[in-house]
Design an enzyme around this catalytic site. Structure first.
Site, PDB file in Angstrom:
ATOM      1  N   HIS A 154      -9.665   2.370  -2.025  1.00  0.00           N
ATOM      2  CA  HIS A 154      -8.227   2.130  -1.904  1.00  0.00           C
ATOM      3  C   HIS A 154      -7.683   1.341  -3.092  1.00  0.00           C
ATOM      4  O   HIS A 154      -7.335   0.185  -2.972  1.00  0.00           O
ATOM      5  CB  HIS A 154      -7.981   1.376  -0.589  1.00  0.00           C
ATOM      6  CG  HIS A 154      -6.547   1.075  -0.303  1.00  0.00           C
ATOM      7  ND1 HIS A 154      -5.500   1.839  -0.773  1.00  0.00           N
ATOM      8  CD2 HIS A 154      -5.976   0.074   0.430  1.00  0.00           C
ATOM      9  CE1 HIS A 154      -4.363   1.316  -0.359  1.00  0.00           C
ATOM     10  NE2 HIS A 154      -4.620   0.238   0.371  1.00  0.00           N
ATOM     11  N   CYS A 202       0.817  -1.218   0.000  1.00  0.00           N
ATOM     12  CA  CYS A 202       0.000   0.000   0.000  1.00  0.00           C
ATOM     13  C   CYS A 202       0.843   1.257   0.000  1.00  0.00           C
ATOM     14  O   CYS A 202       0.316   2.359  -0.112  1.00  0.00           O
ATOM     15  CB  CYS A 202      -0.960  -0.022   1.177  1.00  0.00           C
ATOM     16  SG  CYS A 202      -1.934  -1.534   1.199  1.00  0.00           S
TER      17      CYS A 202
END
Lengths: 440, 391
Positions: free
Chosen positions: B339, B86
């Site tokens: 996301h 991420c």
């Protein structure tokens, strides 16, 4: 081989009786049949004959140095049929020494008793005999609830132990014992009784195909049987005679003698002289710990779970399995000589201090404490959620594993757990075994 | 390496389910906005970094720099694919900045793209973890569970409650109502969060960010060249840290499940370079990596917005709400924006840049002069922190 009549000792014995219970009444009601009698025990969805065997064997060996075991005999008619599920894997999970004699017995319900007799007659050095079954009969039949799942393990050797097997009364000389006919069975038991007249033998631990036959045989012998204990678990095939042996050892007192007999495709029978009580009553404890399933469908879902075509196919790699076998199946880790950190997973250098040299392979403890946990609601399971827990192992090392057989509300930080071998998945059609935590 | 870089232009697609648009479509849109703001064309780009964390989810797009070449019609320049869980977008920015400071190029492009919804959500990252991880280790753990274990520990050790977790989700959804690029813009109530399906105890569906498509991009130049551009934003400090391997947190007995060493390491580096000592005093807004509600609270502490164990107090005081002392995730955060993994870090940089330019519209934080972005990757072992400053 030691002479056949030289007494061998049973050094330790333990049973694994699964908690889940399906009663004949529950099954019959769902199938629109008249209610039958009795009940069977069945293992969790993530247990097969190999993991049941592990559970019984681990219990049997508790307190024994596994390095002392020189042979492993495994008996089962329902052993997982896959190259990845060998008795060698069981030996690795038990951390038995490399190079010991390992043999698998199958093909017959007498294989458990035969393996035990072979070990008893040949036991100069300790041999571990494990018999395990996960038995299914066609859905919707009476037979479905008359068979059961279970395992028993007996450590055989010389010297002082729990009991001595003093003489063999019958050997597997005929096939006429093979029968599920109760009247014929009584007749056979009468022949056994004639041969079994031994002073001081007051009770019988006798089994035949069919859980209820223990009582029939004992009655024909004119001896009391266990209080229906063997009827409450279902007939566990090759494991049944060994389960009956464990049950008898647990309910005897030092000095007692009992007749142990396994009638199936021939017979094995012997007099057992009890010297000491087992360290723990594993059969009785398993029998007491019962979780009846309220609906037949739950039983079916549990039985079918591992084989259901799921949306997710877990990755399997024989290469990785082989490479990491010491860490995965043997549950070994590494202690860093420089910083003392214990690594539970293989890595080229110490993850704590970076040291490359001086890392020592160690067996990890199979007990520990829950550090933290979560309950996963979207991981496939016949009974979601699946609890995942971070376990701090006694003596060092940390692992993250699934929690088996526990209600989510019972999983707490600080809870004491034991690692047990379970079926993790059947990715690529191959059974994949790993450790899960059960609450102690 | 000395010197600093500045953002000459930033771009970001709407985050959401772009069933009618491809990976390359999204990459192109984000880059076009960034280049357009800088007044540059694709031919002006000296080198590019393309961040995509999970190409396997997005039908093999984003495996290499070639997919950016296709998006913009680029040819003859170096394009590097970046992947660091991420923190992928942040790592793309870091590498682009370093190429500028090394003198390799004069204009560098950092792009993050992730196409998660070309496949059904169950076929995305959760499935990847099951299907491609080690055959034994951590089987049964989802992304939500990976951080659920932190929430459980914090509930015991710091007095965190499920209501606090819900309050993070409520706050960020409220913020997202003012962000037309957010995936989910409808406000939610605490009761809705608590009653939504449990995913990984104690995290419910509304404690989790959705699966989302999106792309973001920034055009970077050296600080000394920045004044040529219309509204440059200074990258005052970057910190990036990998604290362990994937298994680190779950196999290191000293790991406390309260915070992430990687974030503290990255924050220390970024704050040091930007010469800030008190982020609450020195910054006017913070974008943190709230992939799950608990992660926002952990970030408060790891970024030094409050002391250890005090995150829920900061939240309960309203300090991190829009209009509060130190607003966090005025964009709506990952919980509402979604996301798209490779894009998220650069989406945060885009958000803070627009705030510092005074161009954030309905969600403009008044007087924003300095802002912070933070990402964690994997099990929290990868972290990126940036400090951005108005020029």
């Amino acid at each position: 081989m030691a002479p056949a009549d030289e007494p061998s000792s049973i050094l330790a014995a333990a049973a694994r009786v699964p908690a889940f219970e399906l009663t004949a009444a529950t099954a019959a009601a769902a199938c629109g049949r008249p209610a039958g009698r009795g009940a069977r025990r069945f293992a969790s969805h993530d247990e097969d004959a190999l993991t049941l065997a592990y559970a019984a064997a681990e219990r049997c060996l508790r307190g024994t140095d596994p390095a002392a075991v020189r042979a492993l005999f495994v008996a089962s008619t329902s052993w997982p049929r896959a190259a990845a599920a060998t008795a060698e894997r069981l030996a690795a999970a038990l951390d038995l020494p490399a190079g010991i004699a390992i043999a698998t017995f199958g093909g017959s319900w007498k294989s458990g008793a035969a393996a035990l007799r072979l070990a008893l007659e040949g036991a100069r050095r300790p041999a571990l005999v494990v018999a395990a079954e996960r038995l299914d009969a066609p859905a919707g039949t009476d037979a479905e609830t008359s068979v059961g799942d279970g395992a028993a393990a007996v450590l055989v050797g010389t010297g002082k132990g729990l009991a001595r097997v003093t003489d063999w009364i019958l050997r597997a000389e005929t096939t006429e014992w093979e029968s599920e006919d109760a009247r014929l069975l009584s007749n056979q038991a009468a022949r056994l009784a004639a041969a079994a007249k031994r002073p001081g033998v007051a009770r019988a631990a006798a089994t035949a195909p069919g859980a209820r036959h223990s009582k029939t045989i004992a009655a024909a012998l004119g001896m009391p049987a266990a209080d229906g204990a063997m009827e409450r678990i279902g007939f566990c095939g090759a494991a049944h005679p060994l389960l009956a042996l464990v049950e008898a050892l647990e309910s005897s007192r030092p000095g007692d003698r009992f007749l142990w007999a396994a009638l199936a495709e021939g017979a094995e029978a012997a007099t057992v002289e009890v010297d000491a009580a087992p360290a723990a009553r594993t059969f009785a404890a398993g029998l007491e710990r019962v979780r009846p399933v309220p609906a037949y469908g739950l039983f079916l879902a549990s039985r079918a779970f591992m084989d259901r075509p799921d949306q997710r196919a877990p990755f399997a790699s024989p290469a990785i399995e082989q490479r990491d076998a010491e860490f995965v199946l043997r549950l070994h880790g590494e202690r860093c000589s420089a910083c003392r950190a214990v690594a539970t997973l293989p890595a080229p250098v110490c993850q704590k201090c970076g040291a490359r040299e001086g890392r020592v392979r160690i067996p990890l403890a199979r007990t520990g404490t829950v550090c933290t946990f979560t309950h996963e609601y979207y991981v496939p399971s016949p009974a979601p959620p699946v609890s995942m827990a971070v376990i701090d192992l006694d003596g060092g090392g940390r692992l993250v594993v699934q929690v088996a057989d526990a209600a989510p509300e019972d999983v707490r930080t600080g809870a004491r757990v034991r690692l047990v071998l379970r079926l993790l998945h059947r990715g690529g059609g191959v059974p994949h075994y790993y450790w899960k935590a059960v609450l102690e | 390496m000395s010197g600093r870089v500045a953002i000459a232009g930033a771009g970001c697609t709407a985050f959401g389910e772009h069933f009618d648009r491809s990976y390359t479509d999204l990459a192109e849109e984000a880059c076009r906005e960034a280049l357009g703001e800088a007044g540059l064309g694709a031919k002006d780009v000296g080198a590019a970094w393309l961040g995509t964390a999970f190409p396997d989810v997005g039908v093999y797009r984003g495996r290499s720099g070639m997919d950016l070449a296709e998006s913009l019609g680029l040819s003859g320049i170096p394009i590097t694919r970046v992947s660091n869980y991420c923190a992928t977008g942040g790592d793309a920015l870091r590498n682009a900045a370093n190429a500028l400071l090394a003198g390799e190029v004069d204009v560098a492009l950092a792009v993050g793209v992730e196409k998660q919804r070309d496949r059904a959500p169950q076929e995305s990252i959760v499935r990847l973890m099951v299907e491609t991880g080690h055959p034994s280790y951590q089987k049964g753990f989802t992304a939500a569970g990976t951080f659920g274990v932190f929430a459980v520990k914090r509930m015991e050790a710091t007095g965190l409650t499920r209501e606090d977790l819900a309050a993070v989700s409520v706050k960020n959804h409220e913020h997202a109502a003012r962000n037309d690029k957010a995936h989910h813009r409808r406000p939610v109530t605490a009761a809705q969060v608590l009653a939504s399906p449990m995913v990984a105890w104690p995290l419910t569906l509304l404690d989790c960010c959705p699966a989302t498509d999106g792309a973001a991009a920034v055009v970077l130049v050296r600080e000394e060249d920045a004044r040529k551009f219309r509204a440059p934003v200074l990258v005052a400090g970057i910190g990036f840290s990998v604290s362990s391997g994937w298994d680190g947190p779950f196999h290191d007995e000293s790991f406390d499940f309260i915070g992430f060493p990687a974030v503290r390491q990255a924050a220390k580096a970024a704050y040091g370079r930007a010469e800030i000592s008190d982020p609450v005093r020195d910054a006017q807004l913070v974008e943190v990596h709230d992939c799950f509600s608990v992660n926002e609270l952990i970030a408060y502490e790891d970024l030094g917005l409050c002391g250890r164990g005090e995150a829920q107090r900061l939240l309960r005081d309203g300090a991190t709400k829009f209009g509060g002392r130190i607003p966090v995730n005025v964009s709506g955060g990952l919980l509402s924006c979604g996301h798209p993994v490779g894009a998220t870090g650069l989406r945060m940089v885009y958000e803070v840049a627009r705030q510092l330019q005074g161009a954030a519209g309905a969600r403009q934080v008044p007087g924003a002069r300095q802002g912070i972005t933070q990402n964690i990757g994997g099990p929290g072992a990868v972290a990126f922190v940036s400090v951005l400053r108005k020029m």
